[in-house]
Design a protein around this motif. Structure first.
Motif, PDB file in Angstrom:
ATOM      1  N   ILE A  65       7.155  22.411  31.939  1.00  0.00           N
ATOM      2  CA  ILE A  65       7.518  23.994  31.907  1.00  0.00           C
ATOM      3  C   ILE A  65       7.820  24.346  33.217  1.00  0.00           C
ATOM      4  O   ILE A  65       6.661  24.223  34.199  1.00  0.00           O
ATOM      5  CB  ILE A  65       6.366  24.726  31.095  1.00  0.00           C
ATOM      6  N   ASP A  66       8.776  24.980  33.712  1.00  0.00           N
ATOM      7  CA  ASP A  66       8.721  25.706  35.007  1.00  0.00           C
ATOM      8  C   ASP A  66       8.027  26.831  35.156  1.00  0.00           C
ATOM      9  O   ASP A  66       7.426  27.479  34.143  1.00  0.00           O
ATOM     10  CB  ASP A  66      10.251  25.808  35.567  1.00  0.00           C
ATOM     11  N   LYS A  67       7.957  27.483  36.380  1.00  0.00           N
ATOM     12  CA  LYS A  67       7.081  28.622  36.697  1.00  0.00           C
ATOM     13  C   LYS A  67       7.515  29.979  35.647  1.00  0.00           C
ATOM     14  O   LYS A  67       6.975  30.626  35.569  1.00  0.00           O
ATOM     15  CB  LYS A  67       7.102  28.834  38.036  1.00  0.00           C
ATOM     16  N   ILE A  68       8.818  30.112  35.280  1.00  0.00           N
ATOM     17  CA  ILE A  68       9.200  31.062  34.519  1.00  0.00           C
ATOM     18  C   ILE A  68       9.104  31.043  32.968  1.00  0.00           C
ATOM     19  O   ILE A  68       8.986  31.960  32.469  1.00  0.00           O
ATOM     20  CB  ILE A  68      10.629  31.252  34.806  1.00  0.00           C
ATOM     21  N   ILE A  83      15.798  15.087  43.786  1.00  0.00           N
ATOM     22  CA  ILE A  83      16.283  15.315  42.500  1.00  0.00           C
ATOM     23  C   ILE A  83      17.779  14.680  42.280  1.00  0.00           C
ATOM     24  O   ILE A  83      18.499  14.834  43.261  1.00  0.00           O
ATOM     25  CB  ILE A  83      16.108  16.785  42.136  1.00  0.00           C
ATOM     26  N   ARG A  84      17.915  14.055  41.106  1.00  0.00           N
ATOM     27  CA  ARG A  84      19.293  13.676  40.729  1.00  0.00           C
ATOM     28  C   ARG A  84      19.866  14.365  39.692  1.00  0.00           C
ATOM     29  O   ARG A  84      20.954  14.369  39.538  1.00  0.00           O
ATOM     30  CB  ARG A  84      19.335  12.042  40.554  1.00  0.00           C
ATOM     31  N   LYS A  85      19.111  14.782  38.806  1.00  0.00           N
ATOM     32  CA  LYS A  85      19.463  15.582  37.828  1.00  0.00           C
ATOM     33  C   LYS A  85      18.637  16.378  37.179  1.00  0.00           C
ATOM     34  O   LYS A  85      17.429  16.402  37.165  1.00  0.00           O
ATOM     35  CB  LYS A  85      19.882  14.623  36.530  1.00  0.00           C
ATOM     36  N   LEU A  86      18.884  17.747  36.559  1.00  0.00           N
ATOM     37  CA  LEU A  86      17.967  18.886  36.128  1.00  0.00           C
ATOM     38  C   LEU A  86      18.577  19.395  35.102  1.00  0.00           C
ATOM     39  O   LEU A  86      19.719  20.102  34.844  1.00  0.00           O
ATOM     40  CB  LEU A  86      17.593  19.697  37.220  1.00  0.00           C
ATOM     41  N   GLU A  87      17.784  19.388  34.081  1.00  0.00           N
ATOM     42  CA  GLU A  87      18.055  19.999  32.665  1.00  0.00           C
ATOM     43  C   GLU A  87      17.160  21.082  32.415  1.00  0.00           C
ATOM     44  O   GLU A  87      15.950  20.723  32.387  1.00  0.00           O
ATOM     45  CB  GLU A  87      18.337  19.197  31.682  1.00  0.00           C
ATOM     46  N   ILE A  88      17.514  22.339  32.222  1.00  0.00           N
ATOM     47  CA  ILE A  88      16.690  23.435  31.812  1.00  0.00           C
ATOM     48  C   ILE A  88      17.053  24.171  30.558  1.00  0.00           C
ATOM     49  O   ILE A  88      18.213  24.416  30.351  1.00  0.00           O
ATOM     50  CB  ILE A  88      16.670  24.517  33.122  1.00  0.00           C
ATOM     51  N   THR A  89      16.020  24.364  29.572  1.00  0.00           N
ATOM     52  CA  THR A  89      16.261  24.845  28.463  1.00  0.00           C
ATOM     53  C   THR A  89      15.643  26.292  28.604  1.00  0.00           C
ATOM     54  O   THR A  89      14.616  26.468  28.562  1.00  0.00           O
ATOM     55  CB  THR A  89      15.698  24.181  27.241  1.00  0.00           C
ATOM     56  N   PHE A  90      16.889  27.273  28.842  1.00  0.00           N
ATOM     57  CA  PHE A  90      16.393  28.723  28.967  1.00  0.00           C
ATOM     58  C   PHE A  90      15.957  29.504  27.540  1.00  0.00           C
ATOM     59  O   PHE A  90      16.695  28.966  26.599  1.00  0.00           O
ATOM     60  CB  PHE A  90      17.702  29.530  29.603  1.00  0.00           C
ATOM     61  N   ASP A  91      15.208  30.449  27.647  1.00  0.00           N
ATOM     62  CA  ASP A  91      14.778  31.074  26.390  1.00  0.00           C
ATOM     63  C   ASP A  91      15.938  32.439  26.492  1.00  0.00           C
ATOM     64  O   ASP A  91      16.637  32.108  26.968  1.00  0.00           O
ATOM     65  CB  ASP A  91      13.385  31.692  26.572  1.00  0.00           C
ATOM     66  N   ALA A  96      20.611  31.230  34.849  1.00  0.00           N
ATOM     67  CA  ALA A  96      20.414  30.198  35.907  1.00  0.00           C
ATOM     68  C   ALA A  96      20.344  30.605  37.345  1.00  0.00           C
ATOM     69  O   ALA A  96      20.206  29.683  38.300  1.00  0.00           O
ATOM     70  CB  ALA A  96      21.953  29.468  35.771  1.00  0.00           C
ATOM     71  N   ALA A  97      20.698  32.122  37.485  1.00  0.00           N
ATOM     72  CA  ALA A  97      20.722  32.378  38.895  1.00  0.00           C
ATOM     73  C   ALA A  97      19.398  32.312  39.512  1.00  0.00           C
ATOM     74  O   ALA A  97      18.873  32.197  40.641  1.00  0.00           O
ATOM     75  CB  ALA A  97      20.915  33.718  38.840  1.00  0.00           C
ATOM     76  N   ASP A  98      18.137  32.261  38.610  1.00  0.00           N
ATOM     77  CA  ASP A  98      16.725  32.181  39.187  1.00  0.00           C
ATOM     78  C   ASP A  98      16.633  30.855  39.924  1.00  0.00           C
ATOM     79  O   ASP A  98      15.639  30.691  40.537  1.00  0.00           O
ATOM     80  CB  ASP A  98      16.004  32.219  37.862  1.00  0.00           C
TER      81      ASP A  98
END
Length: 109
Positions: A65-68, A83-91, A96-98
């Motif tokens: 879990i990230d800081k947000i 880092i080679r790849k990053l996937e984020i699951t937003f609520d 994405a601007a964060d």
């Protein structure tokens, strides 16, 4: 004759598709890898909570879990920890601007 042509076509497509997929793997020699704990500390310094770090296709794969508060899954080169790849699951309120660098000219520490 037709079965031979079909078999060779299938074999050729498998060889080329395997070569294309191999490009996403990490190829760092194991002797050069940094410990997983160093990656964990790096992520925790960013305010992220690490749930798991494992090896996948020669890369470190971290989940947490990230800081947000968004779930993340990331792949890192094990020697450089880049880092080679990053996937984020937003609520619902995620943006994405964060994650964009708002000061691209400044040097990172």
């Amino acid at each position: 004759m037709k079965p031979l042509i079909l078999a060779s076509t299938v074999l050729a497509s498998l060889v080329f598709s395997g070569a294309a997929m191999a490009g996403s793997d990490c190829t760092d020699p194991v002797a050069d890898w940094q410990p997983r704990e160093v990656l964990r500390q790096q992520l925790e310094q960013q305010g992220w909570t690490v749930q798991r770090i494992k090896v996948d296709d020669g890369c470190y794969e971290a989940r947490g879990i990230d800081k947000i508060g968004n779930a993340f899954k990331a792949k890192y080169a094990p020697a450089s920890l880049r880092i080679r790849k990053l996937e984020i699951t937003f609520d619902q309120n995620g943006n994405a601007a964060d994650y964009l660098d708002r000061n691209p000219g400044r040097k990172k520490k």
